[in-house]
Design a protein around this motif. Structure first.
Motif, PDB file in Angstrom:
ATOM      1  N   SER A  73      -5.807  -3.707  15.621  1.00 13.11           N
ATOM      2  CA  SER A  73      -4.829  -2.711  15.172  1.00 13.11           C
ATOM      3  C   SER A  73      -4.479  -2.917  13.705  1.00 13.11           C
ATOM      4  N   GLY A  74      -4.296  -4.177  13.323  1.00 16.38           N
ATOM      5  CA  GLY A  74      -4.009  -4.472  11.924  1.00 16.38           C
ATOM      6  C   GLY A  74      -5.149  -4.066  11.015  1.00 16.38           C
ATOM      7  N   SER A  75      -6.375  -4.301  11.448  1.00 15.98           N
ATOM      8  CA  SER A  75      -7.542  -3.906  10.662  1.00 15.98           C
ATOM      9  C   SER A  75      -7.601  -2.394  10.478  1.00 15.98           C
ATOM     10  N   THR A  76      -7.315  -1.659  11.539  1.00  8.42           N
ATOM     11  CA  THR A  76      -7.299  -0.197  11.461  1.00  8.42           C
ATOM     12  C   THR A  76      -6.252   0.272  10.453  1.00  8.42           C
ATOM     13  N   GLY A  77      -5.087  -0.353  10.501  1.00  8.77           N
ATOM     14  CA  GLY A  77      -4.041  -0.007   9.540  1.00  8.77           C
ATOM     15  C   GLY A  77      -4.456  -0.306   8.114  1.00  8.77           C
ATOM     16  N   GLY A  78      -5.113  -1.444   7.904  1.00  8.75           N
ATOM     17  CA  GLY A  78      -5.552  -1.818   6.566  1.00  8.75           C
ATOM     18  C   GLY A  78      -6.567  -0.847   5.990  1.00  8.75           C
ATOM     19  N   ILE A  79      -7.493  -0.407   6.806  1.00  6.60           N
ATOM     20  CA  ILE A  79      -8.492   0.564   6.354  1.00  6.60           C
ATOM     21  C   ILE A  79      -7.815   1.885   5.985  1.00  6.60           C
ATOM     22  N   ALA A  80      -6.864   2.334   6.837  1.00 13.08           N
ATOM     23  CA  ALA A  80      -6.152   3.582   6.557  1.00 13.08           C
ATOM     24  C   ALA A  80      -5.338   3.473   5.268  1.00 13.08           C
ATOM     25  N   TYR A  81      -4.797   2.294   5.002  1.00 14.79           N
ATOM     26  CA  TYR A  81      -4.024   2.063   3.774  1.00 14.79           C
ATOM     27  C   TYR A  81      -4.856   2.420   2.545  1.00 14.79           C
ATOM     28  N   TRP A  82      -6.074   1.846   2.449  1.00 14.39           N
ATOM     29  CA  TRP A  82      -6.888   2.065   1.263  1.00 14.39           C
ATOM     30  C   TRP A  82      -7.435   3.480   1.188  1.00 14.39           C
ATOM     31  N   LEU A  83      -7.817   4.049   2.305  1.00 14.20           N
ATOM     32  CA  LEU A  83      -8.339   5.413   2.292  1.00 14.20           C
ATOM     33  C   LEU A  83      -7.276   6.414   1.838  1.00 14.20           C
ATOM     34  N   ALA A  84      -6.002   6.097   2.098  1.00 17.53           N
ATOM     35  CA  ALA A  84      -4.913   7.012   1.752  1.00 17.53           C
ATOM     36  C   ALA A  84      -4.516   6.957   0.278  1.00 17.53           C
ATOM     37  N   CYS A  85      -4.863   5.866  -0.417  1.00 17.51           N
ATOM     38  CA  CYS A  85      -4.272   5.697  -1.750  1.00 17.51           C
ATOM     39  C   CYS A  85      -5.229   5.212  -2.826  1.00 17.51           C
ATOM     40  N   TYR A  86      -6.511   5.051  -2.551  1.00 16.77           N
ATOM     41  CA  TYR A  86      -7.354   4.263  -3.445  1.00 16.77           C
ATOM     42  C   TYR A  86      -7.407   4.757  -4.901  1.00 16.77           C
ATOM     43  N   PRO A  87      -7.595   6.049  -5.186  1.00 24.98           N
ATOM     44  CA  PRO A  87      -7.601   6.462  -6.598  1.00 24.98           C
ATOM     45  C   PRO A  87      -6.339   6.054  -7.349  1.00 24.98           C
ATOM     46  N   LEU A  88      -5.190   6.092  -6.681  1.00 26.04           N
ATOM     47  CA  LEU A  88      -3.944   5.676  -7.323  1.00 26.04           C
ATOM     48  C   LEU A  88      -3.928   4.170  -7.560  1.00 26.04           C
ATOM     49  N   ASP A  89      -4.621   3.417  -6.726  1.00 28.52           N
ATOM     50  CA  ASP A  89      -4.702   1.976  -6.951  1.00 28.52           C
ATOM     51  C   ASP A  89      -5.542   1.671  -8.184  1.00 28.52           C
ATOM     52  N   VAL A  90      -6.606   2.445  -8.397  1.00 28.70           N
ATOM     53  CA  VAL A  90      -7.415   2.270  -9.599  1.00 28.70           C
ATOM     54  C   VAL A  90      -6.572   2.561 -10.839  1.00 28.70           C
ATOM     55  N   VAL A  91      -5.802   3.644 -10.791  1.00 31.43           N
ATOM     56  CA  VAL A  91      -4.910   3.982 -11.903  1.00 31.43           C
ATOM     57  C   VAL A  91      -3.913   2.860 -12.147  1.00 31.43           C
ATOM     58  N   LYS A  92      -3.327   2.358 -11.092  1.00 30.85           N
ATOM     59  CA  LYS A  92      -2.328   1.281 -11.214  1.00 30.85           C
ATOM     60  C   LYS A  92      -2.915   0.059 -11.908  1.00 30.85           C
ATOM     61  N   SER A  93      -4.102  -0.347 -11.487  1.00 35.84           N
ATOM     62  CA  SER A  93      -4.721  -1.528 -12.078  1.00 35.84           C
ATOM     63  C   SER A  93      -4.989  -1.329 -13.568  1.00 35.84           C
ATOM     64  N   ARG A  94      -5.477  -0.156 -13.925  1.00 35.95           N
ATOM     65  CA  ARG A  94      -5.788   0.117 -15.334  1.00 35.95           C
ATOM     66  C   ARG A  94      -4.520   0.159 -16.180  1.00 35.95           C
ATOM     67  N   VAL A  95      -3.493   0.789 -15.668  1.00 31.95           N
ATOM     68  CA  VAL A  95      -2.223   0.874 -16.397  1.00 31.95           C
ATOM     69  C   VAL A  95      -1.622  -0.514 -16.602  1.00 31.95           C
TER      70      VAL A  95
END
Length: 289
Positions: A200-222
């Motif tokens: 269940s935790g793994s499923t949640g973790g995968i959904a986390y990244w699929l929901a937000c990944y482009p914004l995470d790239v922006v965050k890292s660059r900023v």
């Protein structure tokens, strides 16, 4: 009773957070470097791994771990406690529906950004160093960011894009986690086996990244830039998204480093929730709530 329940969630969240960092840091380092390194430095995530180990040694995969390890107790405590409170705000009656779970997760994510933003900022700046003699210790990075830019533009750089990331991320995270748990509960009852919690935790973790990944790239660059972003949060996030697409000549740049993030999410999120649930059950037996 509600106060003691929140204390239990804070303590269990700290244990879950420590497990997450220890398990997931190597792949997180690969993910961050894939996001922020110059395009010609690495051919892909596997090349990031090979070059990092070859040039800097295996322990370089744990670069930047001190920041989240020191801050993760507060971050995850705030996250799990905020989620518990948000659930009780959304409805004090019975089990939440999945849309209500998504709302509570989004509320928890917004709260979590207050601590997650500086922890992520220092982690990213440590991971963005590639083993040269000029690499800086965390204390030096902190001192420079504070003295040059202050609290808001230095220590809290990237706060609003972190908020923008955390809201959909934790809406997806908790929705997928609760959905999986409920499916397992229909077959195994409320006392789920450890493997079901891990799944269940793994499923949640995968959904986390699929929901937000482009914004995470922006965050890292900023957060890695030498200077703070300019304009309103909407303006600089939109500008950064455009820059990423232009640099990569396609939308693929918005997903650089996604594969190690998804790989990391399986053991990291699984260990987080397993540690959280086990600790919370222990505290529930001990405190009675």
């Amino acid at each position: 009773m509600a106060d003691l329940r929140t204390v239990n969630e804070l303590l269990a969240g700290s244990v879950g957070g420590a497990a997450q960092v220890l398990v997931g840091q190597p792949l997180d380092t690969i993910k961050t470097r894939a996001q922020v390194a110059p395009r010609d430095m690495f051919k892909g995530p596997m090349d990031v791994f090979i070059q990092t180990v070859r040039k800097e040694g295996a322990f370089a995969l744990y670069k930047g771990m001190l920041s989240p390890l020191l801050g993760i107790a507060g971050v995850n405590s705030l996250l799990f406690a905020s989620y518990g409170l948000a659930k009780r705000v959304v409805t004090p009656f019975g089990e939440l529906s999945l849309p209500q779970t998504a709302l509570a997760g989004a509320m928890a994510g917004a709260s979590n950004a207050v601590l997650a933003s500086p922890v992520e900022m220092f982690k990213v700046r440590m991971q963005g160093q590639y083993g040269s003699p000029s690499d800086k210790r965390l204390t030096v990075v902190f001192r420079e960011m504070w003295s040059e830019w202050g609290f808001r533009k230095g220590v809290m750089r990237g706060y609003w894009v972190t908020v923008a990331r955390e809201i959909p991320a934790y809406a997806g995270f908790y929705t997928a986690y609760e959905y999986s748990k409920r499916k397992f509960a229909k077959k195994y009852g409320d006392q789920l086996p450890i493997w079901a919690l891990l799944a269940s935790g793994s499923t949640g973790g995968i959904a986390y990244w699929l929901a937000c990944y482009p914004l995470d790239v922006v965050k890292s660059r900023v957060q890695l830039r030498k200077t703070p972003p300019v304009g309103t949060p909407v303006q600089y996030i939109a500008h950064e998204l455009k820059e990423i697409v232009v640099e990569s000549r396609s939308l693929s740049g918005l997903f650089r480093g996604l594969s190690p993030s998804l790989l990391r999410s399986i053991p990291a999120a699984a260990s987080t929730f397993a540690a959280f649930e086990i600790t919370r059950e222990y505290l529930k037996d001990y405190t009675g709530v």
